[in-house]
Design a protein around this motif. Structure first.
Motif, PDB file in Angstrom:
ATOM      1  N   TRP A   8    -113.658 116.938  67.292  1.00 39.14           N
ATOM      2  CA  TRP A   8    -114.730 115.813  66.758  1.00 39.14           C
ATOM      3  C   TRP A   8    -115.492 115.154  67.856  1.00 39.14           C
ATOM      4  O   TRP A   8    -116.364 114.347  67.899  1.00 39.14           O
ATOM      5  CB  TRP A   8    -114.180 114.787  65.726  1.00 39.14           C
ATOM      6  N   VAL A   9    -114.789 115.087  69.111  1.00 41.14           N
ATOM      7  CA  VAL A   9    -115.421 114.592  70.409  1.00 41.14           C
ATOM      8  C   VAL A   9    -116.926 115.013  70.695  1.00 41.14           C
ATOM      9  O   VAL A   9    -117.542 114.458  71.329  1.00 41.14           O
ATOM     10  CB  VAL A   9    -114.532 114.676  71.633  1.00 41.14           C
ATOM     11  N   ARG A  10    -117.131 116.257  70.062  1.00 39.54           N
ATOM     12  CA  ARG A  10    -118.298 116.590  70.321  1.00 39.54           C
ATOM     13  C   ARG A  10    -119.599 115.812  69.832  1.00 39.54           C
ATOM     14  O   ARG A  10    -120.703 116.112  70.383  1.00 39.54           O
ATOM     15  CB  ARG A  10    -118.586 118.111  69.846  1.00 39.54           C
ATOM     16  N   HIS A  11    -119.363 114.878  69.033  1.00 33.33           N
ATOM     17  CA  HIS A  11    -120.190 113.958  68.404  1.00 33.33           C
ATOM     18  C   HIS A  11    -120.506 112.793  69.215  1.00 33.33           C
ATOM     19  O   HIS A  11    -121.224 112.087  68.891  1.00 33.33           O
ATOM     20  CB  HIS A  11    -119.897 113.716  67.044  1.00 33.33           C
ATOM     21  N   LEU A  12    -119.520 112.576  70.268  1.00 35.20           N
ATOM     22  CA  LEU A  12    -119.793 111.582  70.918  1.00 35.20           C
ATOM     23  C   LEU A  12    -120.479 111.851  72.206  1.00 35.20           C
ATOM     24  O   LEU A  12    -120.575 113.028  72.797  1.00 35.20           O
ATOM     25  CB  LEU A  12    -118.216 111.243  71.783  1.00 35.20           C
ATOM     26  N   THR A  13    -121.116 110.804  73.001  1.00 33.62           N
ATOM     27  CA  THR A  13    -121.733 111.008  74.254  1.00 33.62           C
ATOM     28  C   THR A  13    -120.896 111.010  75.213  1.00 33.62           C
ATOM     29  O   THR A  13    -119.588 110.805  75.226  1.00 33.62           O
ATOM     30  CB  THR A  13    -122.846 109.670  74.396  1.00 33.62           C
ATOM     31  N   THR A  14    -121.308 111.593  76.391  1.00 28.69           N
ATOM     32  CA  THR A  14    -120.455 111.783  77.872  1.00 28.69           C
ATOM     33  C   THR A  14    -119.748 110.502  78.013  1.00 28.69           C
ATOM     34  O   THR A  14    -118.624 110.493  78.359  1.00 28.69           O
ATOM     35  CB  THR A  14    -121.238 112.053  78.867  1.00 28.69           C
ATOM     36  N   ASP A  15    -120.537 109.259  77.925  1.00 30.22           N
ATOM     37  CA  ASP A  15    -119.789 108.007  78.398  1.00 30.22           C
ATOM     38  C   ASP A  15    -118.845 107.479  77.084  1.00 30.22           C
ATOM     39  O   ASP A  15    -117.671 106.933  77.653  1.00 30.22           O
ATOM     40  CB  ASP A  15    -120.966 106.910  78.335  1.00 30.22           C
ATOM     41  N   GLU A  16    -119.101 107.942  75.931  1.00 33.18           N
ATOM     42  CA  GLU A  16    -118.009 107.577  74.947  1.00 33.18           C
ATOM     43  C   GLU A  16    -117.017 108.469  75.133  1.00 33.18           C
ATOM     44  O   GLU A  16    -115.817 107.982  74.935  1.00 33.18           O
ATOM     45  CB  GLU A  16    -118.845 107.823  73.519  1.00 33.18           C
ATOM     46  N   LEU A  17    -117.245 109.872  75.596  1.00 34.00           N
ATOM     47  CA  LEU A  17    -115.938 110.603  75.725  1.00 34.00           C
ATOM     48  C   LEU A  17    -115.111 110.330  76.867  1.00 34.00           C
ATOM     49  O   LEU A  17    -113.906 110.126  76.803  1.00 34.00           O
ATOM     50  CB  LEU A  17    -116.465 112.023  75.953  1.00 34.00           C
ATOM     51  N   ARG A  18    -115.773 109.785  77.651  1.00 27.61           N
ATOM     52  CA  ARG A  18    -114.997 109.072  79.036  1.00 27.61           C
ATOM     53  C   ARG A  18    -114.139 107.982  78.566  1.00 27.61           C
ATOM     54  O   ARG A  18    -113.029 107.810  78.948  1.00 27.61           O
ATOM     55  CB  ARG A  18    -116.103 108.825  80.164  1.00 27.61           C
ATOM     56  N   SER A  19    -114.899 106.941  77.733  1.00 25.61           N
ATOM     57  CA  SER A  19    -114.148 105.771  77.414  1.00 25.61           C
ATOM     58  C   SER A  19    -112.955 106.287  76.488  1.00 25.61           C
ATOM     59  O   SER A  19    -111.998 105.595  76.651  1.00 25.61           O
ATOM     60  CB  SER A  19    -115.156 104.779  76.637  1.00 25.61           C
ATOM     61  N   PHE A  20    -113.297 106.974  75.577  1.00 26.39           N
ATOM     62  CA  PHE A  20    -112.260 107.466  74.613  1.00 26.39           C
ATOM     63  C   PHE A  20    -110.787 107.977  75.298  1.00 26.39           C
ATOM     64  O   PHE A  20    -109.978 107.666  75.280  1.00 26.39           O
ATOM     65  CB  PHE A  20    -112.607 108.727  73.631  1.00 26.39           C
ATOM     66  N   THR A  21    -111.126 108.946  76.533  1.00 31.69           N
ATOM     67  CA  THR A  21    -110.221 109.604  77.241  1.00 31.69           C
ATOM     68  C   THR A  21    -109.458 108.233  78.027  1.00 31.69           C
ATOM     69  O   THR A  21    -108.390 108.379  78.174  1.00 31.69           O
ATOM     70  CB  THR A  21    -110.975 110.523  78.299  1.00 31.69           C
ATOM     71  N   PHE A  22    -110.072 107.482  78.661  1.00 30.83           N
ATOM     72  CA  PHE A  22    -109.523 106.303  79.342  1.00 30.83           C
ATOM     73  C   PHE A  22    -108.751 105.581  78.472  1.00 30.83           C
ATOM     74  O   PHE A  22    -107.773 105.143  78.857  1.00 30.83           O
ATOM     75  CB  PHE A  22    -110.473 105.425  79.996  1.00 30.83           C
ATOM     76  N   GLU A  23    -109.164 105.241  77.264  1.00 27.98           N
ATOM     77  CA  GLU A  23    -108.307 104.240  76.443  1.00 27.98           C
ATOM     78  C   GLU A  23    -107.233 104.950  75.836  1.00 27.98           C
ATOM     79  O   GLU A  23    -106.270 104.558  75.704  1.00 27.98           O
ATOM     80  CB  GLU A  23    -109.292 103.845  75.266  1.00 27.98           C
ATOM     81  N   LEU A  24    -107.352 106.433  75.644  1.00 22.84           N
ATOM     82  CA  LEU A  24    -106.256 107.235  75.080  1.00 22.84           C
ATOM     83  C   LEU A  24    -105.203 107.491  76.162  1.00 22.84           C
ATOM     84  O   LEU A  24    -103.924 107.151  75.937  1.00 22.84           O
ATOM     85  CB  LEU A  24    -106.698 108.572  74.698  1.00 22.84           C
ATOM     86  N   VAL A  25    -105.427 107.344  77.480  1.00 25.22           N
ATOM     87  CA  VAL A  25    -104.509 107.791  78.539  1.00 25.22           C
ATOM     88  C   VAL A  25    -104.026 106.276  78.576  1.00 25.22           C
ATOM     89  O   VAL A  25    -102.528 106.341  78.722  1.00 25.22           O
ATOM     90  CB  VAL A  25    -105.272 108.014  79.846  1.00 25.22           C
ATOM     91  N   ALA A  26    -104.602 105.233  78.614  1.00 29.25           N
ATOM     92  CA  ALA A  26    -103.841 103.909  78.550  1.00 29.25           C
ATOM     93  C   ALA A  26    -102.840 103.712  77.648  1.00 29.25           C
ATOM     94  O   ALA A  26    -102.006 103.260  77.536  1.00 29.25           O
ATOM     95  CB  ALA A  26    -104.852 102.731  78.777  1.00 29.25           C
ATOM     96  N   ALA A  27    -103.184 103.955  76.205  1.00 32.12           N
ATOM     97  CA  ALA A  27    -102.479 103.853  75.344  1.00 32.12           C
ATOM     98  C   ALA A  27    -101.248 104.926  75.434  1.00 32.12           C
ATOM     99  O   ALA A  27    -100.088 104.461  74.929  1.00 32.12           O
ATOM    100  CB  ALA A  27    -103.234 104.283  73.878  1.00 32.12           C
ATOM    101  N   LEU A  28    -101.370 106.104  75.657  1.00 27.76           N
ATOM    102  CA  LEU A  28    -100.171 106.966  75.791  1.00 27.76           C
ATOM    103  C   LEU A  28     -99.298 106.440  76.906  1.00 27.76           C
ATOM    104  O   LEU A  28     -98.089 106.489  76.848  1.00 27.76           O
ATOM    105  CB  LEU A  28    -100.732 108.279  76.067  1.00 27.76           C
ATOM    106  N   SER A  29     -99.734 105.824  77.954  1.00 27.44           N
ATOM    107  CA  SER A  29     -99.078 105.414  79.048  1.00 27.44           C
ATOM    108  C   SER A  29     -98.134 104.095  78.388  1.00 27.44           C
ATOM    109  O   SER A  29     -96.890 104.229  78.622  1.00 27.44           O
ATOM    110  CB  SER A  29     -99.861 104.824  80.255  1.00 27.44           C
ATOM    111  N   ASP A  30     -98.805 103.190  77.718  1.00 26.24           N
ATOM    112  CA  ASP A  30     -98.103 102.141  76.949  1.00 26.24           C
ATOM    113  C   ASP A  30     -96.990 102.896  76.121  1.00 26.24           C
ATOM    114  O   ASP A  30     -95.878 102.137  75.932  1.00 26.24           O
ATOM    115  CB  ASP A  30     -99.015 101.277  76.413  1.00 26.24           C
ATOM    116  N   ALA A  31     -97.210 103.724  75.142  1.00 27.34           N
ATOM    117  CA  ALA A  31     -96.355 104.377  74.553  1.00 27.34           C
ATOM    118  C   ALA A  31     -95.125 104.900  75.253  1.00 27.34           C
ATOM    119  O   ALA A  31     -94.144 104.868  74.792  1.00 27.34           O
ATOM    120  CB  ALA A  31     -97.064 105.588  73.818  1.00 27.34           C
TER     121      ALA A  31
END
Length: 77
Positions: A7-30
């Motif tokens: 579903w990330v194909r519906h996000l802009t490049t900036d949104e995909l970048r933000s999602f990636t950074f947020e997910l990496v941070a959340a997985l790191s916290d996990a």
């Protein structure tokens, strides 16, 4: 990311970048703090964004300005 989250194909490049950074941070916290729910929230939030953006009519409607009070918000636990 598209292989794991198609579903990330519906996000802009900036949104995909933000999602990636947020997910990496959340997985790191996990991993470091045993906080699994945060990564689920990041994925659910960005998936909801992609779902709205996938439907042009729904996306246009979501972008319309609102006004007034929509009443109390119920929080389910």
């Amino acid at each position: 990311m598209p292989e794991v989250f198609p579903w990330v194909r519906h996000l802009t490049t900036d949104e995909l970048r933000s999602f990636t950074f947020e997910l990496v941070a959340a997985l790191s916290d996990a991993a470091e703090l045993d906080l699994d729910s945060q990564s689920e929230e990041v994925i659910a939030g960005w998936r909801a964004t992609a779902r709205i953006k996938a439907d042009p009519a729904e996306y246009a409607d979501a972008r319309k300005p609102t006004s007034g009070d929509f009443g109390p918000v119920e929080v389910s636990v």
